[in-house]
Design a protein around this motif. Structure first.
Motif, mmCIF file in Angstrom:
data_model
loop_
_atom_site.group_PDB
_atom_site.id
_atom_site.type_symbol
_atom_site.label_atom_id
_atom_site.label_comp_id
_atom_site.label_asym_id
_atom_site.label_seq_id
_atom_site.Cartn_x
_atom_site.Cartn_y
_atom_site.Cartn_z
ATOM 1 N N ASP A 155 0.653 -1.233 0.047
ATOM 2 C CA ASP A 155 0.009 0.061 0.033
ATOM 3 C C ASP A 155 0.811 1.181 0.014
ATOM 4 O OD1 ASP A 155 -1.487 2.191 0.453
ATOM 5 O OD2 ASP A 155 -2.813 1.072 1.878
ATOM 6 N N PRO A 156 0.976 2.149 -1.019
ATOM 7 C CA PRO A 156 1.729 3.160 -1.198
ATOM 8 C C PRO A 156 1.577 4.140 0.133
ATOM 9 C CG PRO A 156 0.798 2.869 -3.256
ATOM 10 C CD PRO A 156 0.124 1.785 -2.380
ATOM 11 N N ALA A 157 0.303 4.487 0.435
ATOM 12 C CA ALA A 157 -0.171 5.315 1.588
ATOM 13 C C ALA A 157 0.618 4.816 3.008
ATOM 14 C CB ALA A 157 -1.447 5.187 1.687
ATOM 15 N N GLU A 158 0.558 3.533 3.120
ATOM 16 C CA GLU A 158 1.136 2.897 4.248
ATOM 17 C C GLU A 158 2.792 2.986 4.163
ATOM 18 O OE1 GLU A 158 -0.245 -1.125 5.033
ATOM 19 O OE2 GLU A 158 -2.186 -0.334 5.196
ATOM 20 N N GLY A 159 3.163 2.787 2.893
ATOM 21 C CA GLY A 159 4.533 3.009 2.819
ATOM 22 C C GLY A 159 5.118 4.392 2.860
ATOM 23 N N ALA A 160 4.489 5.363 2.689
ATOM 24 C CA ALA A 160 4.718 6.646 2.989
ATOM 25 C C ALA A 160 4.810 7.151 4.250
ATOM 26 C CB ALA A 160 3.752 7.697 2.191
ATOM 27 N N LEU A 161 4.222 6.443 5.173
ATOM 28 C CA LEU A 161 4.223 6.615 6.440
ATOM 29 C C LEU A 161 5.130 5.486 7.514
ATOM 30 C CD1 LEU A 161 0.530 7.570 7.116
ATOM 31 C CD2 LEU A 161 2.350 9.214 7.094
ATOM 32 N N TRP A 162 5.695 4.648 6.686
ATOM 33 C CA TRP A 162 6.353 3.406 7.446
ATOM 34 C C TRP A 162 7.461 4.110 8.131
ATOM 35 C CZ3 TRP A 162 11.131 0.788 6.230
ATOM 36 C CH2 TRP A 162 11.059 -0.352 6.964
ATOM 37 N N GLY A 163 8.226 4.959 7.549
ATOM 38 C CA GLY A 163 9.196 5.510 8.364
ATOM 39 C C GLY A 163 9.080 6.238 9.251
ATOM 40 N N THR A 164 7.795 6.480 9.954
ATOM 41 C CA THR A 164 7.551 7.186 11.024
ATOM 42 C C THR A 164 7.262 6.096 12.405
ATOM 43 O OG1 THR A 164 5.037 7.173 10.740
ATOM 44 C CG2 THR A 164 6.594 9.244 9.830
ATOM 45 N N THR A 165 7.203 4.766 11.737
ATOM 46 C CA THR A 165 6.945 3.677 12.860
ATOM 47 C C THR A 165 8.208 3.400 13.496
ATOM 48 O OG1 THR A 165 7.200 1.805 11.235
ATOM 49 C CG2 THR A 165 5.010 2.819 11.036
ATOM 50 N N PRO A 166 7.945 2.511 14.488
ATOM 51 C CA PRO A 166 9.406 2.124 15.240
ATOM 52 C C PRO A 166 10.123 1.232 14.467
ATOM 53 C CG PRO A 166 7.457 2.085 16.848
ATOM 54 C CD PRO A 166 6.919 2.454 15.479
ATOM 55 N N GLU A 167 9.795 0.401 13.606
ATOM 56 C CA GLU A 167 10.215 -0.362 12.833
ATOM 57 C C GLU A 167 10.838 0.530 11.569
ATOM 58 O OE1 GLU A 167 8.123 -3.129 10.070
ATOM 59 O OE2 GLU A 167 9.288 -4.848 11.062
ATOM 60 N N GLY A 168 10.073 1.202 11.003
ATOM 61 C CA GLY A 168 10.695 1.882 9.787
ATOM 62 C C GLY A 168 11.683 2.938 10.339
ATOM 63 N N ARG A 169 11.537 3.614 11.639
ATOM 64 C CA ARG A 169 12.479 4.296 12.109
ATOM 65 C C ARG A 169 14.011 3.544 12.264
ATOM 66 N NH1 ARG A 169 9.723 8.277 16.676
ATOM 67 N NH2 ARG A 169 8.112 9.065 14.998
ATOM 68 N N GLN A 170 13.879 2.266 12.704
ATOM 69 C CA GLN A 170 14.966 1.522 13.053
ATOM 70 C C GLN A 170 15.740 1.253 11.704
ATOM 71 O OE1 GLN A 170 14.135 -2.465 14.632
ATOM 72 N NE2 GLN A 170 16.052 -2.290 15.517
ATOM 73 N N PHE A 171 14.797 0.885 10.612
ATOM 74 C CA PHE A 171 15.418 0.600 9.300
ATOM 75 C C PHE A 171 16.066 1.903 8.777
ATOM 76 C CE2 PHE A 171 14.576 0.880 4.782
ATOM 77 C CZ PHE A 171 15.210 -0.228 4.399
ATOM 78 N N MET A 172 15.280 2.971 8.763
ATOM 79 C CA MET A 172 15.903 4.364 8.251
ATOM 80 C C MET A 172 17.214 4.564 9.040
ATOM 81 S SD MET A 172 14.393 5.208 5.643
ATOM 82 C CE MET A 172 12.542 5.114 5.024
ATOM 83 N N THR A 173 17.516 4.367 10.315
ATOM 84 C CA THR A 173 18.555 4.818 11.044
ATOM 85 C C THR A 173 19.689 4.001 10.612
ATOM 86 O OG1 THR A 173 17.163 5.240 13.006
ATOM 87 C CG2 THR A 173 19.930 4.624 13.328
ATOM 88 N N VAL A 174 19.617 2.719 10.242
ATOM 89 C CA VAL A 174 20.647 1.909 9.520
ATOM 90 C C VAL A 174 21.073 2.253 8.506
ATOM 91 C CG1 VAL A 174 21.212 -0.372 9.053
ATOM 92 C CG2 VAL A 174 19.878 -0.137 10.980
ATOM 93 N N CYS A 175 19.960 2.557 7.606
ATOM 94 C CA CYS A 175 20.231 3.167 6.308
ATOM 95 C C CYS A 175 21.167 4.561 6.140
ATOM 96 C CB CYS A 175 18.945 3.233 5.310
ATOM 97 S SG CYS A 175 18.009 1.731 5.102
#
Length: 214
Positions: A155-175
């Motif tokens: 879901d593109p809408a969910e994907g756009a907000l995924w970085g704000t979730t705990p899991e997404g933030r963890q992923f983005m931090t490593v990246c």
């Protein structure tokens, strides 16, 4: 696979280039996928499959054609050598950059190499570094992997907000850390590269309308 492991699957590199005598920055991301090259080519270039993992796309996806990603970039298909590589202009916000994707065989299936070249003003590079675009591509490569593993549309809408979730933030931090390491390896000042990564991470991890970044 957890998000930290998924983020670690991407190899990141920064190079310097030039177009018509103007210096450019070249960001390279590589990731292997457990599918054959023909299937990977199709999922990257088939207008019916692209929206299942990335964004809705319209236009002509053939050599010389114009494409448009919904709410994002558009451009011209400049090269198309199936199933090995394609190149497009990446036009967004009044700026033009260049995207090249190359596919090759790999021991697990196929290797995708994404190369994004842009003219970047020095002050913007100092402030945001490679993560400004790099984190977006990391998210796309992660979404591609999820789709290839499950064949379930994202879901593109969910994907756009995924970085704000705990899991997404963890992923983005490593990246973000990965892009800082690549920038340092390319000669950037380490302190500045890490500060830029922190700035970009805060941008990606902030929901629309939330100025706190928390």
């Amino acid at each position: 696979m957890d998000v930290v492991a998924a983020a670690g699957l991407v190899f990141r590199e920064i190079r310097s280039g030039a177009r018509e005598g103007v210096p450019t920055k070249i960001q390279i991301a590589r990731r292997a996928y457990a599918t054959d090259r023909a299937d990977l080519w199709d999922v990257l270039t088939n207008a019916e499959r692209i929206p299942r993992w990335f964004l809705p796309v319209s236009g002509d996806l053939t050599l010389g054609g114009r494409y448009q990603l919904e709410g994002n970039a558009g451009g011209t298909v400049e090269k198309c050598d199936a199933p090995e590589s394609f190149a497009v202009t990446w036009e967004f916000g009044g700026m033009v950059s260049w995207l090249t994707v190359r596919l090759s065989e790999h021991e697990v299936g196929s290797l995708l190499e994404l190369e994004h070249e842009a003219v970047v003003p020095e002050e913007l590079w100092e402030q945001f570094g490679p993560g400004a675009t790099g984190l977006g591509w990391d998210g796309a490569l992660y979404g591609l992997g999820l789709f290839l593993e499950s064949d379930n549309p994202l879901d593109p809408a969910e994907g756009a907000l995924w970085g704000t979730t705990p899991e997404g933030r963890q992923f983005m931090t490593v990246c973000a850390e990965g892009w800082a390491v690549a920038a340092i390896a390319a000669g950037d000042d380490p302190e500045r590269a890490r500060a830029s990564a922190a700035t970009v991470l805060a941008m990606y991890a902030t929901a629309p309308g939330d100025e706190s970044g928390s």
